[in-house]
Structure formats: C-alpha cells, structure tokens
Write a protein that holds these residues in place. Structure first.
Motif, mmCIF file in Angstrom:
data_model
loop_
_atom_site.group_PDB
_atom_site.id
_atom_site.type_symbol
_atom_site.label_atom_id
_atom_site.label_comp_id
_atom_site.label_asym_id
_atom_site.label_seq_id
_atom_site.Cartn_x
_atom_site.Cartn_y
_atom_site.Cartn_z
ATOM 1 N N ILE B 97 9.304 24.142 25.165
ATOM 2 C CA ILE B 97 9.784 25.452 24.731
ATOM 3 C C ILE B 97 10.480 26.153 25.891
ATOM 4 O O ILE B 97 11.566 26.718 25.736
ATOM 5 C CB ILE B 97 8.607 26.309 24.203
ATOM 6 C CG1 ILE B 97 8.043 25.693 22.924
ATOM 7 C CG2 ILE B 97 9.052 27.747 23.948
ATOM 8 C CD1 ILE B 97 6.712 26.281 22.489
ATOM 9 N N ASP B 98 9.855 26.107 27.060
ATOM 10 C CA ASP B 98 10.448 26.762 28.233
ATOM 11 C C ASP B 98 11.836 26.212 28.527
ATOM 12 O O ASP B 98 12.773 26.970 28.795
ATOM 13 C CB ASP B 98 9.548 26.562 29.462
ATOM 14 C CG ASP B 98 8.350 27.492 29.431
ATOM 15 O OD1 ASP B 98 8.349 28.411 28.592
ATOM 16 O OD2 ASP B 98 7.424 27.296 30.231
ATOM 17 N N LEU B 101 14.371 27.359 26.115
ATOM 18 C CA LEU B 101 14.780 28.742 26.339
ATOM 19 C C LEU B 101 15.563 28.921 27.641
ATOM 20 O O LEU B 101 15.850 30.039 28.041
ATOM 21 C CB LEU B 101 13.555 29.665 26.357
ATOM 22 C CG LEU B 101 12.859 29.875 25.015
ATOM 23 C CD1 LEU B 101 11.646 30.772 25.177
ATOM 24 C CD2 LEU B 101 13.823 30.490 23.997
ATOM 25 N N GLY B 102 15.853 27.828 28.322
ATOM 26 C CA GLY B 102 16.703 27.923 29.499
ATOM 27 C C GLY B 102 15.963 28.125 30.797
ATOM 28 O O GLY B 102 16.578 28.413 31.824
ATOM 29 N N LYS B 103 14.648 27.972 30.774
ATOM 30 C CA LYS B 103 13.924 28.101 32.030
ATOM 31 C C LYS B 103 14.201 26.893 32.908
ATOM 32 O O LYS B 103 14.290 25.769 32.410
ATOM 33 C CB LYS B 103 12.420 28.215 31.757
ATOM 34 C CG LYS B 103 11.811 29.407 32.462
ATOM 35 C CD LYS B 103 10.332 29.507 32.197
ATOM 36 C CE LYS B 103 9.613 29.691 33.502
ATOM 37 N NZ LYS B 103 8.187 29.453 33.402
ATOM 38 N N LYS B 104 14.361 27.113 34.203
ATOM 39 C CA LYS B 104 14.778 26.029 35.079
ATOM 40 C C LYS B 104 13.711 25.618 36.061
ATOM 41 O O LYS B 104 13.949 24.824 36.948
ATOM 42 C CB LYS B 104 16.040 26.445 35.836
ATOM 43 C CG LYS B 104 17.230 26.601 34.917
ATOM 44 C CD LYS B 104 18.250 27.511 35.529
ATOM 45 C CE LYS B 104 19.385 27.770 34.551
ATOM 46 N NZ LYS B 104 20.185 28.899 34.992
ATOM 47 N N GLU B 105 12.548 26.199 35.946
ATOM 48 C CA GLU B 105 11.461 25.751 36.810
ATOM 49 C C GLU B 105 10.147 25.909 36.084
ATOM 50 O O GLU B 105 10.025 26.696 35.140
ATOM 51 C CB GLU B 105 11.454 26.531 38.121
ATOM 52 C CG GLU B 105 11.299 28.018 37.953
ATOM 53 C CD GLU B 105 11.309 28.735 39.299
ATOM 54 O OE1 GLU B 105 12.414 29.104 39.728
ATOM 55 O OE2 GLU B 105 10.245 28.895 39.901
ATOM 56 N N PRO B 165 19.114 22.659 39.370
ATOM 57 C CA PRO B 165 19.561 23.549 38.301
ATOM 58 C C PRO B 165 20.621 24.523 38.824
ATOM 59 O O PRO B 165 20.635 24.854 40.012
ATOM 60 C CB PRO B 165 18.303 24.303 37.889
ATOM 61 C CG PRO B 165 17.175 23.730 38.644
ATOM 62 C CD PRO B 165 17.683 22.792 39.662
ATOM 63 N N LEU B 166 21.470 24.965 37.923
ATOM 64 C CA LEU B 166 22.553 25.876 38.297
ATOM 65 C C LEU B 166 21.984 27.125 38.986
ATOM 66 O O LEU B 166 21.024 27.722 38.510
ATOM 67 C CB LEU B 166 23.307 26.280 37.021
ATOM 68 C CG LEU B 166 24.623 27.019 37.238
ATOM 69 C CD1 LEU B 166 25.656 26.089 37.863
ATOM 70 C CD2 LEU B 166 25.132 27.573 35.912
#
Lengths: 472, 390
Positions: B97-98, B101-105, B165-166
C-alpha cells in the motif's frame, strides 16, 4: 486501553459486545443489567491502562456522588448556606485533584525559577482522562447546585456517567444534563447499531490510516535541525501535523460517538469540518465543540459573558482562553497557544469584524487555516524557542525556501496529504449530493468492512520490529 | 411470492435501501471483528518469525505485581500483535500500500528502482571524523616500520545513485572520503570508488536486499588493494562459486519488503589455501574461514568468517613471512578469503566488539602490514575506532 490496539479490538470489544447484547439486551432486557455490564467493562477498560489511578477515579466517583446527594438534600431542606459550602467543597476537591496531578510540577518549577529556589515535587504521571472526567463531574455538580438537573440517586448510573468507556479517556466531554435521561432509559436498535458501528470504523480509520501515517511525516521533519530544514519541508511538516491532529482527535471522537450509539447513547458532535472555517471564531465553533461549549457554559457565562461592558468582556474572553490553553497541558506553549486564540478572537470581534465581511470567502478560509496552522506550531513544539525557530524556518530562515529534501518529502507523501485533505473537507458530502441519482449506499456498505481490514493491516504493520543482529 | 413482493417494494425507497445496506454492512463489520478475534485467540502461536528474525511474544501470565505496574497489560498487547492472525501477510500488504501511494522508503530503507533497497548514507560529522582520523594516525605513528593501508568502500547508494528513488536525500561519499583521507598521514590511501564506478554497468556490485557489496565488488576492491600492497598475483587464480540464491538480507528485513532474492557468490583462490581460524573470545578453532551452516539461517552473509567477531586469528598454509592486521567492518568479511595466499597469518579485528589493546596485539603478532577496510557509512558513523582503539 486505547481503541486502536489489539487488546481492544481482539479481546475487549468482542466480549463487551457479546455480553451487552446477548445478556443485557437479549436475555434480560433489563436496564440495570445493561448498565452493570457497561460499568464493569468501563472499569476494566480504565484499569487496563491505569491499574493504580483507577482508585483515584473511584474515590472521585464516590465523593461526588455523596456530596451531590448532600447538596440536593440541603437545598430541599432550605439549608442554602450548607448547600453552598458543600458546592464549594466539591469544586475545590475536583479542581485540587486535577491541579495536583496535572499542574503541580509545572507550578513548582516556575515558582522555583521565579524565587530562585528548588521545589522538589514528586514526578507523577498524569492519570489518563482526568481532564475529561473532571470536567464531566463539574458539569454535574454545577448544574445540580444551580437547580438545572435533578440529583442522581443511583450510584450505578452516576458511576457509569463518569466512567463510560467510549468517551472516558479522550472525550467528547459529555455534560450530565445531555445524558441524564439516557442513563436510565435508552433504546438500542439495529439502525443505531449500524450507524454506530460504521462511525466507529470511520474513526478507527482516521486514527490508524491517516493520523499515524501523517504523524510519522511530521516526526521526521521535527527531528531535522532547523539549519538543514527548508521552508518547503517545514510547510509539508506542519500540513501533515495539522491533518494528523484533526484525524487523531476527531477520529477518537468518532469512535466514542459510534461506540456510544451502538449501546444506545447519543453524544453530541465534537467536530464539524474545522478546517473549512471562514474565521477563527468559526473555527472554534467547529473544533472540539464539547470543550468550548463547556467553557462557555461554566466559565464564560457565569463571568458575565458578553452582556457586560467591552473591557470586562475582553477580560472574560482572555480568562477563558488562558484556561483553554492550560487545559491542554501544563506547559508555556499551551498557555501561549490559548492566549494566541484569545487575542485573535478579540481582534475578530472588535476590530476586524466589519472589514472581514468584505474579504472573499475563499480567502478568509485560507487565512484562517494559516492562522490555525501557526497555532499548531505553538501547540506541537517541545519548547517555545523551538516553536519560534520552526516559524522562522517556515518563512525561509532555515535552509532556504526549497531543497531536494523538501521535494522528496512532498513527492513521497503527496498522495497521503491529498487523501487527508479530501477527508478533512466535506468534499465527499457535496459530491454525494451532486450525483444523487446514483445510489452510493452499496459502495458505502461494502467500504466499512474493507476499511476495518485496512485498519488491522496498518495497526499490525506498525508493530513490525525486525531484529538486526548484525551491526553495520 | 408475496414475500418477494415485499422485499421488492422495500428496495424501492432509496432511504430504506440505504438503511438496510448499512445494517448489513454493520453485521459484516461485526463478523470480521469476531472472526479475526477468534482466529487470533485460538490460532496456533508461532514461536519464531523468519521475516523479523526474532522470537515472538508468548502468552503472558498475570501476577499481582505485573498487573499493578502494567507489565501484564503491555505484554498482552505485544502477545496479541505478535500472534495476530496472518501478521506477516499484513506487513507485506502494508508495504505494498505504501509503495502504491508513492512512498519511497520503509523503516529508513530507500525503496530504489529494479528492486534495489538502499541503506541511507551517513552524514559527515566533522568532530567524529577528526577523532577517527586522529586514532588512525596515532597507530601509524607508533609503528613507523609497519606498512599501513586504508581502503574505504563506497556504499550502494553512492555507486548505484541512478537506482535511488527520485529526489531521495543522499550524500557525496566520494567527497566525504576525500575529506577524511586528507586528515591521514603515514598511511597509503586506496581509492575504491574509481574501480567500482568503472565496472558498475557491467557487474552486479551490490545486493538488492542487503547493505553489503557482492564478492564481485570485493574482487575489484581486492585487485586494487593488492596493487597498492604489491602482492604477487601471478601464481594465483580466483574462482567464483554461487553458494545460495535465496538470500534476503538486512535491507529486506528492515523494510519488510521480501519481494526479491539475491545470490551470494564466494570468490576463493586457486590453488586452495588451507586455513585455520581461531576465535579467542569464543575459545574455538575452525578448519575453514567459511561457515556453510549459516546458509541455512536468516543471516546468510555470515557464511563469510561466520559473522562478526571481536578478533579472529587466521593461520594459512601460504608460503609467506608477512602477517597482516586487518581492522575492519563486515564489508571486509568477503575479501579475507582472497587475501589468504599472501600472508602466513591474518589477524582480523572488528573494533565494534574489540576489548583488547591494539598496540599490544600489533607487537605480539609481529605484524608487517596493517589494512583498514571499511565501508563509508560505518567509517563515518561508527564511534568504536576512537572509543576502543585510542
């Protein structure tokens, strides 16, 4: 015990529901049995978190029950003086208990600093919920003395009013007069159960899915030195905190109202979309309504309210807001936060009222929200200088306006923030009205069990705790 | 027939239908609560969690004192959440899920591209680095006749920057190490950044699920170090063998992301050099510097040297009169086998666990060469060099 714990969801809630509905509603249909079950559940609920301080709450219940009956007797017999003395005793006792456990350390420390002395105070932890249940008790005692309510003769009903577990540890502050009848006569229906349960799931979701995740974003920002923090990061941080505190607190109220409703109680609403407020005055009609209405009924109006001359009204307002700040915690930043709102409300009332009406509504909302967010900086900072430092960073006195860290923070949490914003404003309700021909009730009905499962997932994953033997 | 009619009529009113749906929904919610509760309370308790690499909390027993001070309640909550129905799946679901939702860590681990998980790089702390450099310098000064070398390995976040990650905050480790090297005197400073950077497109230099470098990166580093130390590589060949392809390392555990698996290779010299490794603290001797039993556990990287120990003395059959003191962190563990043909004895010291006196060890062992081999993150953040060796 908190609602967002495995103990509550796996053990306490199922057992309480089964006992209440099977034994209380189905087998005996007796209000005394139902109240007994709820009281037992509530005392276990409180003792689970406060195995020692439950004694304090029980003493408080006994004391106020007895003194309440005594006040009523004195009034009946015409012993007005005696009633007054008893009333003052009760008020002093309740405030002294609250003051001792909540403020004695703070007062001793500051008095010591002022006099250049060191006062040794025992470092007592704050009994959970004491601020809430003390205010509930006070509403009973004050209204009883003023003849607005009848005395509660049943110790069971009185104890249940004080300790009722849904609102015991984080509100809403239920006034006795609002719940008096429900203690002895209330109706549980499938409809109320359904509304209550769905409300509970909404509240649990606010807490676990939104508040906790948003909170971790703010903690990362807060852990960064001001020198390395850009304005962008600081704004992302405080936006997340603003959403977190709303979802945390209103989520708790939702759960309390929902649980109450399942057992047939009707509590008043505590939040009404506070972040769309068009003025600070409006904000406080929407935020923690049960607290502001308590202060209005039991402090502001007895002081004369706004029917006095302007200087006295200003004085009254400042007293109320000083106390409101202090109620949130024994620390200078809470006091300053209260005074901040006192000043803003007085300015709105006397200086800006006519001018504000000419400002477009949208702009008024934005200004109000920014003022509220600055308030949260005061509220959340560990010390006053931290608060001022953070506000400085928000206006570019940290690591500039933008940096890669800020961009990273924003992009990796953007979806979360947008979902939060969507849920904090009544967008869904408006949308629902617009597409009325489409019946969303089935979607909603399917959503609640799914939300609950998501809540379990978020609750359990927070306890993920790998053991890394190898140091790097 | 009439019953069906009634139901049909009921659904005609949207208000009524909404109410009925809500009641059905609340019953479903109640059912979920009861079922999850039963499954959690009456499901079999697990003792150990592979994913978390730890023993799970077991059913606590209540005593008057543990109830009075709240320990029983805390333990109960731990027990319930540890033994919660399908706990591992729930953690997996959460990370999915994280990421969606675009979480990167996740738990301080960067979720990079193509399945790479990265340890966050350490920041440069002037005071700490100066202290570390001071201790390295003083050891060199005390033993002017011994040749000293230092080699700082870049971490994956440096070499594989393109996979981060960006916008992820990172550090320039090459600059950090240049600054650290500039503080050192009387020691040969070996650059491992250039050889690894040159090969990063051709070979897999880092694990996806672990913070260590692979044997391939270690071999590149070894070649560079051997050049500086003037080791005669002409008589030895190296052979690389895969020992497991189901490695899920520290980054997988920390983040809870177990989607990828790595292969561990080991690189050994040919002809083979016999070694006896003694572990003075454990009072143990082993006929090999590999511990293949670790491949069956969760900590598979410990196949090299058996893990991290304060001190390991390795005696080899190499025809050499040189003795190496290797002061290191776990990055060096996979380099040690490659060093065995050139030293009759290698004393391996990990300052993080070390309690002895380093100067005494140097004299006692007749050390001829000292090599400091660390990864940049440990070198910058660890305090044990100046805490334990000063």
């Amino acid at each position: 015990m908190v609602f967002s714990s495995s103990t509550f969801l796996v053990v306490f809630l199922p057992i309480t529901l089964l006992a209440y509905f099977l034994v209380g509603c189905f087998l005996t249909k007796n209000i005394t049995v139902k109240n007994l079950i709820l009281l037992a559940a509530s005392l276990i609920f409180y003792a689970w978190g406060e195995p020692v301080y439950i004694v304090l709450m029980l003493i408080s219940i006994m004391f106020n029950y007895i003194i309440g009956r005594d006040i009523a007797l004195s009034k009946k017999d015409g012993g007005k003086k005696r009633a007054k003395v008893l009333f003052i005793c009760a008020v002093v006792f309740n405030l002294a208990a609250l003051g001792f456990f909540k403020y004695s350390g703070f007062v001793a420390e500051n008095l010591g600093n002022l006099l250049g002395l060191q006062f040794k105070m025992p470092d007592l932890p704050l009994p959970v919920g004491i601020s809430f249940y003390t205010f509930q008790i006070m509403s009973y005692i004050i209204d009883l003395y003023n003849g607005k309510i009848k005395v509660q003769k049943s110790i069971l009903s009185f104890a249940l009013y004080i300790s009722l577990f849904p609102q015991l540890i984080a509100g809403p502050i239920v006034k006795y007069k609002d719940i008096e009848r429900q203690l002895s006569r209330r109706k549980e229906t499938p409809q109320k159960y359904a509304e209550g349960m769905s409300r509970f799931v909404v509240g649990l979701s606010k807490k676990l899915l939104l508040a906790n995740t948003l909170g971790s974003v703010y903690s990362t920002v807060q852990a960064t030195e001001f020198g390395k923090l850009s304005a962008l990061s600081a704004w992302v941080g405080i936006v997340c905190y603003t959403l977190q505190i709303y979802f945390d607190f209103s989520g708790y109220s939702d759960m309390a109202i929902g649980l109450g409703k399942m057992f047939g109680f009707e509590f008043s609403e505590n939040f009404r979309y506070p972040y769309i407020a068009s003025s600070v005055t409006d904000f406080w009609r929407r935020w923690h309504i049960s607290l502001s209405s308590w202060f209005r009924d039991y402090v502001y109006i007895p002081l004369g309210g706004n029917r006095r001359k302007t200087p006295r009204v200003i004085f009254n307002l400042m007293i109320v807001w000083l106390l409101t700040g202090l109620w949130h915690g024994a620390a200078w930043n809470f006091i300053l936060w209260g005074v901040y709102y006192g000043v803003l409300l007085i300015l709105e009332k006397y200086v800006l009222k006519s001018k504000l009406e000419r400002v477009p509504a949208m702009l008024r909302r934005v200004i109000t929200l920014i003022l509220v967010m600055l308030g949260w900086v005061l509220f959340s900072a560990p010390t006053l200088s931290d608060a001022l430092g953070y506000i400085g960073v928000m206006f570019g006195f940290g690591a500039g306006l933008f940096d890669a860290n800020g961009a990273y923070l924003l992009t990796s949490n953007l979806a979360l923030i947008l979902i939060g914003a969507f849920c904090a404003a009544p967008i869904y309700k408006k949308l629902q009205k617009k597409i009325k021909p489409v019946n969303l009730s089935r979607v909603k009905a399917a959503a609640y069990p799914l939300l609950l499962i998501l809540c379990y997932i978020f609750m359990i994953s927070e306890t993920y705790n790998p053991f890394l033997y190898f140091r790097f | 027939m009439s019953k069906i009619k009634i139901i049909f009529q009921k659904t005609k009113s949207p208000r009524r239908e909404e109410r009925r749906n809500l009641v059905i929904s609340s019953l479903a919610v109640t059912a979920v609560i009861l079922i999850i509760s039963l499954l959690t309370l009456f499901g079999a308790d697990r003792e150990f969690s592979e994913n978390e690499n730890r023993y799970l909390a077991q059913k606590p027993s209540a005593s008057p004192s543990s109830v009075a001070d709240g320990r029983f309640m805390e333990d109960s909550e731990k027990y319930l959440s540890d033994q919660f129905f399908s706990r591992d799946i729930m953690v997996q679901a959460r990370t999915s899920i994280d990421i969606f939702l675009g979480k990167k860590e996740e738990n301080g681990v960067y979720i990079g591209k193509e399945g790479f998980l990265f340890e966050k790089p350490s920041a440069y702390d002037e005071e700490r680095v100066s202290k570390t450099a001071g201790v390295i310098n003083s050891i060199c000064e005390k033993h002017p006749k011994i040749k000293s070398y230092i080699a700082a390995a870049p971490n994956s976040s440096e070499i594989l920057k393109a996979f981060l990650p960006l916008n992820a905050p990172d550090e320039n480790q090459s600059e950090q190490i240049k600054k650290l090297y500039s503080k050192l005197r009387g020691i040969t400073k070996i650059d491992l950044f250039s050889p690894l950077n040159a090969q990063k497109e051709k070979e897999e230099l880092y694990y996806r699920t672990d913070h260590h470098w692979t044997a391939k990166a270690a071999k590149l580093a070894f070649d560079t170090i051997a050049g500086s130390m003037k080791l005669d590589l002409s008589k030895t060949k190296y052979r690389t063998i895969a020992v497991t392809n189901s490695f899920q390392g520290t980054m997988a555990s920390s983040s809870g992301l177990f989607s990828a698996k790595d292969t561990i290779f080991i690189t050994v010299p040919e002809p083979e050099i016999k070694c006896v490794a003694s572990y003075p603290d454990e009072k143990k001797k082993r006929p090999s510097i590999f511990d293949s039993s670790k491949l069956k556990t969760n900590s598979k990287y410990e196949v090299f040297l058996g893990g991290n120990f304060s001190e390991i003395i390795i005696d080899t059959t190499a025809k050499s009169d040189r003795t190496l003191l290797l002061i290191k962190d776990s990055y060096a563990n996979c380099v040690v086998p490659m060093l065995t043909p050139y030293f009759k004895r290698i004393a391996v010291i990990d300052p993080r666990y070390y309690v002895g006196n380093i100067n005494e060890t140097i004299s006692k062992e007749n050390v001829t060469d000292i090599l400091w081999l660390y990864n940049t993150n440990t070198l910058l953040s660890d305090t044990s060099i100046f805490d334990k060796l000063a």
